[in-house]
Motif scaffolding. Structure first.
Motif, mmCIF file in Angstrom:
data_model
loop_
_atom_site.group_PDB
_atom_site.id
_atom_site.type_symbol
_atom_site.label_atom_id
_atom_site.label_comp_id
_atom_site.label_asym_id
_atom_site.label_seq_id
_atom_site.Cartn_x
_atom_site.Cartn_y
_atom_site.Cartn_z
ATOM 1 N N CYS A 7 56.394 26.324 62.425
ATOM 2 C CA CYS A 7 57.373 27.405 62.404
ATOM 3 C C CYS A 7 56.576 28.679 62.175
ATOM 4 C CB CYS A 7 58.386 27.183 61.290
ATOM 5 S SG CYS A 7 59.657 28.446 61.242
ATOM 6 N N ALA A 8 56.600 29.581 63.143
ATOM 7 C CA ALA A 8 55.842 30.830 63.054
ATOM 8 C C ALA A 8 56.815 31.996 62.976
ATOM 9 C CB ALA A 8 54.934 30.983 64.269
ATOM 10 N N VAL A 9 56.552 32.910 62.037
ATOM 11 C CA VAL A 9 57.380 34.095 61.856
ATOM 12 C C VAL A 9 56.517 35.300 62.201
ATOM 13 C CG1 VAL A 9 58.714 35.464 60.218
ATOM 14 C CG2 VAL A 9 58.677 32.967 60.020
ATOM 15 N N GLY A 10 56.956 36.083 63.173
ATOM 16 C CA GLY A 10 56.164 37.236 63.587
ATOM 17 C C GLY A 10 56.963 38.167 64.456
ATOM 18 N N ASN A 11 56.244 38.933 65.283
ATOM 19 C CA ASN A 11 56.869 39.912 66.170
ATOM 20 C C ASN A 11 56.518 39.607 67.623
ATOM 21 O OD1 ASN A 11 58.030 41.544 64.131
ATOM 22 N ND2 ASN A 11 56.020 42.406 63.722
ATOM 23 N N VAL A 12 57.474 39.866 68.513
ATOM 24 C CA VAL A 12 57.240 39.710 69.941
ATOM 25 C C VAL A 12 56.223 40.788 70.343
ATOM 26 C CG1 VAL A 12 58.276 39.809 72.237
ATOM 27 C CG2 VAL A 12 59.545 38.797 70.330
ATOM 28 N N ALA A 13 55.074 40.362 70.899
ATOM 29 C CA ALA A 13 53.996 41.303 71.234
ATOM 30 C C ALA A 13 54.008 41.721 72.697
ATOM 31 C CB ALA A 13 52.643 40.690 70.883
ATOM 32 N N THR A 14 54.584 40.906 73.583
ATOM 33 C CA THR A 14 54.675 41.256 75.000
ATOM 34 C C THR A 14 56.082 40.957 75.499
ATOM 35 O OG1 THR A 14 53.977 39.069 75.772
ATOM 36 C CG2 THR A 14 52.239 40.717 75.442
ATOM 37 N N GLN A 15 56.513 41.697 76.494
ATOM 38 C CA GLN A 15 57.833 41.451 77.075
ATOM 39 C C GLN A 15 57.837 40.046 77.677
ATOM 40 O OE1 GLN A 15 60.267 43.680 76.676
ATOM 41 N NE2 GLN A 15 61.703 42.276 77.597
ATOM 42 N N PRO A 16 58.884 39.245 77.420
ATOM 43 C CA PRO A 16 58.939 37.898 78.001
ATOM 44 C C PRO A 16 58.868 37.944 79.529
ATOM 45 C CG PRO A 16 60.564 38.114 76.275
ATOM 46 C CD PRO A 16 59.994 39.487 76.510
ATOM 47 N N VAL A 17 58.079 37.026 80.090
ATOM 48 C CA VAL A 17 57.944 36.885 81.540
ATOM 49 C C VAL A 17 58.759 35.660 81.938
ATOM 50 C CG1 VAL A 17 56.356 36.444 83.434
ATOM 51 C CG2 VAL A 17 55.657 37.912 81.538
ATOM 52 N N TYR A 18 59.752 35.852 82.798
ATOM 53 C CA TYR A 18 60.676 34.799 83.214
ATOM 54 C C TYR A 18 60.339 34.348 84.621
ATOM 55 C CZ TYR A 18 65.104 32.537 84.393
ATOM 56 O OH TYR A 18 66.063 31.635 84.780
ATOM 57 N N ALA A 67 66.561 37.065 78.125
ATOM 58 C CA ALA A 67 67.679 38.008 78.050
ATOM 59 C C ALA A 67 67.821 38.646 76.667
ATOM 60 C CB ALA A 67 68.979 37.290 78.409
ATOM 61 N N SER A 68 67.224 38.047 75.644
ATOM 62 C CA SER A 68 67.469 38.487 74.270
ATOM 63 C C SER A 68 66.302 39.184 73.594
ATOM 64 C CB SER A 68 67.848 37.281 73.402
ATOM 65 O OG SER A 68 68.987 36.641 73.908
ATOM 66 N N LEU A 69 65.069 38.913 74.014
ATOM 67 C CA LEU A 69 63.902 39.390 73.271
ATOM 68 C C LEU A 69 63.270 40.625 73.904
ATOM 69 C CD1 LEU A 69 62.170 35.985 72.501
ATOM 70 C CD2 LEU A 69 63.789 37.255 71.082
ATOM 71 N N ASN A 70 62.793 41.509 73.047
ATOM 72 C CA ASN A 70 62.067 42.704 73.463
ATOM 73 C C ASN A 70 60.828 42.849 72.600
ATOM 74 O OD1 ASN A 70 63.880 43.922 75.495
ATOM 75 N ND2 ASN A 70 65.308 43.973 73.775
ATOM 76 N N VAL A 71 59.872 43.626 73.078
ATOM 77 C CA VAL A 71 58.648 43.868 72.326
ATOM 78 C C VAL A 71 58.996 44.466 70.970
ATOM 79 C CG1 VAL A 71 56.504 45.206 72.268
ATOM 80 C CG2 VAL A 71 57.260 44.169 74.404
ATOM 81 N N GLY A 72 58.388 43.919 69.921
ATOM 82 C CA GLY A 72 58.606 44.410 68.566
ATOM 83 C C GLY A 72 59.673 43.665 67.796
ATOM 84 N N ASP A 73 60.486 42.856 68.466
ATOM 85 C CA ASP A 73 61.538 42.114 67.762
ATOM 86 C C ASP A 73 60.922 41.135 66.774
ATOM 87 O OD1 ASP A 73 63.462 43.384 69.247
ATOM 88 O OD2 ASP A 73 64.055 41.616 70.411
ATOM 89 N N PRO A 74 61.450 41.097 65.534
ATOM 90 C CA PRO A 74 60.992 40.081 64.588
ATOM 91 C C PRO A 74 61.674 38.752 64.917
ATOM 92 C CG PRO A 74 62.617 41.499 63.545
ATOM 93 C CD PRO A 74 62.391 42.034 64.931
ATOM 94 N N VAL A 75 60.888 37.698 65.075
ATOM 95 C CA VAL A 75 61.439 36.407 65.477
ATOM 96 C C VAL A 75 60.862 35.265 64.642
ATOM 97 C CG1 VAL A 75 61.958 37.051 67.869
ATOM 98 C CG2 VAL A 75 59.714 36.145 67.302
ATOM 99 N N VAL A 76 61.582 34.155 64.678
ATOM 100 C CA VAL A 76 61.137 32.891 64.105
ATOM 101 C C VAL A 76 61.070 31.910 65.264
ATOM 102 C CG1 VAL A 76 61.680 31.060 62.456
ATOM 103 C CG2 VAL A 76 62.329 33.420 61.951
ATOM 104 N N VAL A 77 59.907 31.273 65.429
ATOM 105 C CA VAL A 77 59.712 30.333 66.530
ATOM 106 C C VAL A 77 59.336 28.982 65.957
ATOM 107 C CG1 VAL A 77 58.354 29.791 68.585
ATOM 108 C CG2 VAL A 77 58.951 32.161 68.091
ATOM 109 N N GLN A 78 60.045 27.947 66.376
ATOM 110 C CA GLN A 78 59.703 26.584 65.983
ATOM 111 C C GLN A 78 59.328 25.822 67.242
ATOM 112 O OE1 GLN A 78 62.842 24.016 64.699
ATOM 113 N NE2 GLN A 78 61.452 22.674 63.605
ATOM 114 N N GLY A 79 58.238 25.062 67.166
ATOM 115 C CA GLY A 79 57.831 24.297 68.331
ATOM 116 C C GLY A 79 56.560 23.513 68.103
#
Length: 162
Positions: A7-18, A67-79
């Motif tokens: 589980c990583a807690v951080g910030n989105v550093a690049t715009q998601p590529v879909y 559709a939901s994430l932008n650069v700088g958003d604080p997120v929690v990622v589990q994987g």
């Protein structure tokens, strides 16, 4: 079988590529995770080392993340953590990837408005006023606790939460 789930807690550093692939939707973005510690000498919080992970999302998670994430958003990622090393053209490199199982905004650092993604029906997709797909109307669930037997039912006033 023995996978490393993190589980990583951080910030989105690049715009998601879909991307739409033959196997289904896929999205990726970079996640910056910076440790913070209290420097007792200065009596202030200080940033430590920053780790960068490439986060991979598939299927509906990919669609929703893009559709939901932008650069700088604080997120929690589990994987699943995947660390890969290779040598190319005489250069060695190591990459740390997270194959995401869940991604969400970090509500300790801000607010978020959740919207359930509409499920497409066979044939037609309902369209909202803004020309976007709209979720079908559902009745509001009854959140009230039913009264115990013999207890009179009273109308409850909404309570303001401050």
């Amino acid at each position: 079988m023995n996978e490393t789930i993190i589980c990583a807690v951080g910030n989105v550093a690049t715009q998601p590529v879909y991307r739409e692939l033959a196997t289904g939707p896929s999205a990726r973005f970079r996640l910056a995770v910076t440790s913070r510690y209290l420097d007792r000498g200065k009596n202030e919080w200080t940033d430590g080392h920053t780790n960068f992970f490439t986060v991979w999302a598939n299927r509906q998670l990919a669609t929703n993340a893009a559709a939901s994430l932008n650069v700088g958003d604080p997120v929690v990622v589990q994987g699943r953590l995947k660390v890969r090393s290779d040598v190319r053209e005489g250069q060695s490199w190591t990459s740390a990837d997270i194959d995401a199982l869940a991604i969400g905004h970090d509500l300790a650092r801000g607010t978020s408005a959740f919207r359930r993604a509409p499920k497409p029906e066979a044939g037609a997709v309902p369209v909202g006023a803004a020309g976007t797909a709209a979720a079908p109307a559902r009745p509001e669930p009854d959140w009230e606790t039913p009264p115990a037997d013999g207890e009179p039912q009273q109308a409850r006033e909404p309570v303001a939460v401050t």
